[in-house]
Enzyme design. Structure first.
Site, PDB file in Angstrom:
ATOM      1  N   SER A 147     -35.339 -13.503 -15.731  1.00 37.02           N
ATOM      2  CA  SER A 147     -34.265 -13.134 -16.646  1.00 37.02           C
ATOM      3  C   SER A 147     -34.661 -11.874 -17.439  1.00 37.02           C
ATOM      4  CB  SER A 147     -33.967 -14.320 -17.570  1.00 37.02           C
ATOM      5  OG  SER A 147     -32.727 -14.162 -18.181  1.00 37.02           O
ATOM      6  N   ARG A 217     -26.008 -19.788 -29.443  1.00 34.01           N
ATOM      7  CA  ARG A 217     -26.838 -20.463 -28.463  1.00 34.01           C
ATOM      8  C   ARG A 217     -25.989 -21.339 -27.524  1.00 34.01           C
ATOM      9  NH1 ARG A 217     -31.363 -20.554 -25.390  1.00 34.01           N
ATOM     10  NH2 ARG A 217     -32.178 -22.641 -25.113  1.00 34.01           N
ATOM     11  N   ASP A 318     -26.584 -18.888  -9.683  1.00 35.94           N
ATOM     12  CA  ASP A 318     -26.730 -18.092 -10.915  1.00 35.94           C
ATOM     13  C   ASP A 318     -25.569 -17.110 -11.005  1.00 35.94           C
ATOM     14  OD1 ASP A 318     -27.471 -16.428 -13.000  1.00 35.94           O
ATOM     15  OD2 ASP A 318     -29.491 -16.035 -12.245  1.00 35.94           O
ATOM     16  N   HIS A 351     -28.515 -20.133 -13.599  1.00 30.77           N
ATOM     17  CA  HIS A 351     -29.551 -19.199 -14.024  1.00 30.77           C
ATOM     18  C   HIS A 351     -30.840 -19.918 -14.421  1.00 30.77           C
ATOM     19  CE1 HIS A 351     -31.271 -15.588 -15.676  1.00 30.77           C
ATOM     20  NE2 HIS A 351     -31.392 -16.142 -16.853  1.00 30.77           N
ATOM     21  N   ASP A 352     -30.696 -21.061 -15.084  1.00 31.10           N
ATOM     22  CA  ASP A 352     -31.869 -21.801 -15.560  1.00 31.10           C
ATOM     23  C   ASP A 352     -32.745 -22.342 -14.434  1.00 31.10           C
ATOM     24  OD1 ASP A 352     -31.911 -21.488 -18.242  1.00 31.10           O
ATOM     25  OD2 ASP A 352     -31.185 -23.487 -18.760  1.00 31.10           O
TER      26      ASP A 352
END
Lengths: 370, 199
Positions: A147, A217, A318, A351-352
């Site tokens: 990232s 967040r 992602d 993405h994680d």
């Protein structure tokens, strides 16, 4: 926020020149290191952390007590083997875990807050390279990041081509897209709309823009997941109510759905360990990132001088930094004649995925690091 | 790794022995990187393109530089004459447009090696003639509906295509199993062919 007793610190011996035109005097970089540096100083790996990461990659976080963010990847016998390699992870400049950032005290004895200069990914890399100089490490065995960490790895390869033998960039991009910038802007506006933000001068006021940062967040966290992953984990399942009733709608605005309470939990946990102003500065740095623009508009030119071997990894779920972004970098590296590997891994978690258990990622990392 | 390396497939062995040491090579459809690993030992700068992520991952784990991608689409992204040799082993018959893939191959490489199974081999002919079905042989081992081979061709077809494209055929090798076969009866007797091409 601020000083962190668990980390080593390094004060830059010169004012850090910044892309914005200013310099940052007396900048301090906090870092963690694992494994032993060889006598030849040739086994160092620089690990670059993501937006809300920090230097605690493989050791417990001093504020939350949770395990390091890539504990599964970094350690003795693990894919990034600290039995063989000396792994360094620095808190980025602008961060809030001991490196100089907006929460640090400026020359006039007051916290910088919004007087902190706007920084870029390249500025972060300059600070990391200054740290490497301080540690006497001329050439890295590898620079590794996912990232935003991947952006730093690519930026290091482009701007300091002689400093790394291998560049491993995971789930990343060479430029922030309009969509990426848009999500970050939502987060920044949430912080700045919180009355407790106080124009950024909240340090010592007893109030901090926790609500705004928590919303930021929550919005960002959605971009780190995939629809399939969310559906699998939460679906439309309802939360147990505080009064003991199960799976009932409240016909109000409490967290009825499990996904709502999960996001609220993510948001509130984040404010305990992260400074809102740092979030503003770091997201800005990511938005400004455009590696081609720094090199005359042609991405291949960014890598013209490199002798490093590259490996890029993307995940098929992602949508924050989709595979096309990695391919774009791969094409540029091919055009520059650089040895490059690329693999798109299949993973359900968006993405994680780079932070989660993934056997194929482990094999690629282990194999590429060598 | 322990023990001796398994012998290269005959077409790959021919290619490996005719690539100049130290050359820049692109192996299109490189699989697990068997050929690349051998070429690397002779000082070649070998790169690969492979569609299957599991095979790419194995290549990366061997320290080889391999990009996951679809040759039909991604060869276009490679610069002109970036390689001394572009290699296409047992992949041409899976291309959407074999003629265009050959064009791209000779654009990114100064020279090309192409190997493919010969559909005119007598065993294939016999299976079709007497069985009346699409042949399943040791060189074409998968049933028609599940094979990746969408453009079966013969040695004669290939020679004609190459000459129609104005491509020079430098050398050719023909095999039955691991045994070489002469050029004259290759269309009937060869299970596999390897061509060295240039423009």
């Amino acid at each position: 926020m601020g000083s962190n007793p668990a980390s080593s610190t390094f004060e830059l011996p010169f004012p850090l020149p910044l892309d914005g035109g200013q310099t940052l005097a007396n900048a301090v970089i906090a870092y963690e290191s694992y494994g032993t540096l060889s006598a030849e100083r040739d086994n160092a790996i620089l690990l670059c952390h993501a937006l809300t990461g920090d230097q605690f990659v493989a050791s417990p976080h001093p504020l939350t007590g949770k395990p390091g963010w890539w504990e599964r990847m970094v350690g003795p016998g693990k894919p990034i083997d600290t039995g063989r390699f000396h792994v360094i992870c620095a808190n980025i400049v602008g961060g809030c875990m001991g490196s100089t950032g907006p929460g640090s005290v400026g020359p006039d004895g007051k916290p910088y807050a919004m007087r902190f200069p706007v920084i870029t990914i390249r500025d972060m890399v300059r600070a990391s390279v200054a740290l490497l100089d301080g540690l006497g490490i001329e050439r890295l065995h590898a620079v590794v990041g996912g990232s935003m960490g991947g952006m730093q790895a690519l930026s290091l390869a482009a701007n300091f081509p002689e400093r790394a033998e291998r560049v491993l960039a995971i789930a990343t991009t060479a430029r922030h897209s309009a969509q990426n910038i848009a999500f970050h802007e939502v987060g920044r506006q949430a912080v700045m709309a919180d009355p407790d933000w106080q124009g950024g001068d909240y340090y010592g006021s007893g109030r901090a823009p926790d609500k705004g940062l928590s919303v930021a967040r929550m919005a960002a966290h959605i971009t780190y997941l995939s629809e399939a992953g969310l559906t699998e984990k939460f679906g439309r399942n309802l939360q147990d109510r505080p009064d003991g009733s199960r799976g009932a709608k409240s016909f109000g605005f409490d967290a009825d759905f499990q996904i709502e309470s999960y996001l609220r939990y993510q948001g509130s946990g984040f404010t305990q360990r992260f400074d809102a102003n740092s979030y503003l500065y770091i997201t800005r740095a990511m938005d400004y990132f455009d590696l081609a623009e720094e090199h005359g508009g042609r991405l291949a030119d960014a890598f013209a001088g490199t002798t490093a071997r590259f490996c890029l990894v993307s995940f098929d779920s992602d949508w924050l930094y989709p595979t096309a972004e990695s391919r774009h970098v791969v094409h540029a590296l091919n055009a520059a004649g650089a040895p490059v590997s690329f693999v798109e891994l299949s993973a359900p978690h968006g993405h994680d995925s780079f932070l989660l258990e993934h056997a194929a990622l482990d094999r690629v990392v282990r194999g590429f690091i060598g | 790794m322990t023990g001796a390396r398994p012998a290269l497939r005959p077409d790959l062995a021919v290619i490996a022995s005719h690539v100049r040491p130290g050359a820049r090579v692109l192996d299109v459809g490189c699989g697990e990187g068997e050929l690349m690993a051998v070429l690397r030992e002779s000082g070649c700068d070998a790169r690969g393109l492979e569609i299957d992520p599991v095979l790419v991952e194995r290549c990366v784990a061997r320290g080889l530089s391999v990009v996951q991608g679809d040759a039909d689409r991604d060869l276009a992204d490679y610069p002109d004459k970036a390689f001394d040799y572009a290699i296409l082993s047992q992949t041409l018959q899976t291309a959407a447009r074999p003629d265009r893939m050959l064009d791209d191959l000779l654009r990114v490489g100064r020279q090309a090696f192409v190997s493919f199974p010969n559909f005119a081999h007598w065993r294939t002919r016999a299976a079709l003639m007497f069985g009346g079905r699409m042949p399943v042989t040791r060189s074409i081992p998968v049933t028609w509906y599940e094979t990746q081979n969408i453009h079966h061709m013969t040695v004669t077809d290939f020679r004609e295509l190459v000459s129609a494209m104005g491509v020079r055929c430098e050398r050719a090798w023909y095999f039955t199993g691991t045994r070489p076969v002469g050029a004259a009866a290759a269309n009937l007797l060869a299970e596999h062919a390897v061509f060295e091409l240039s423009r």
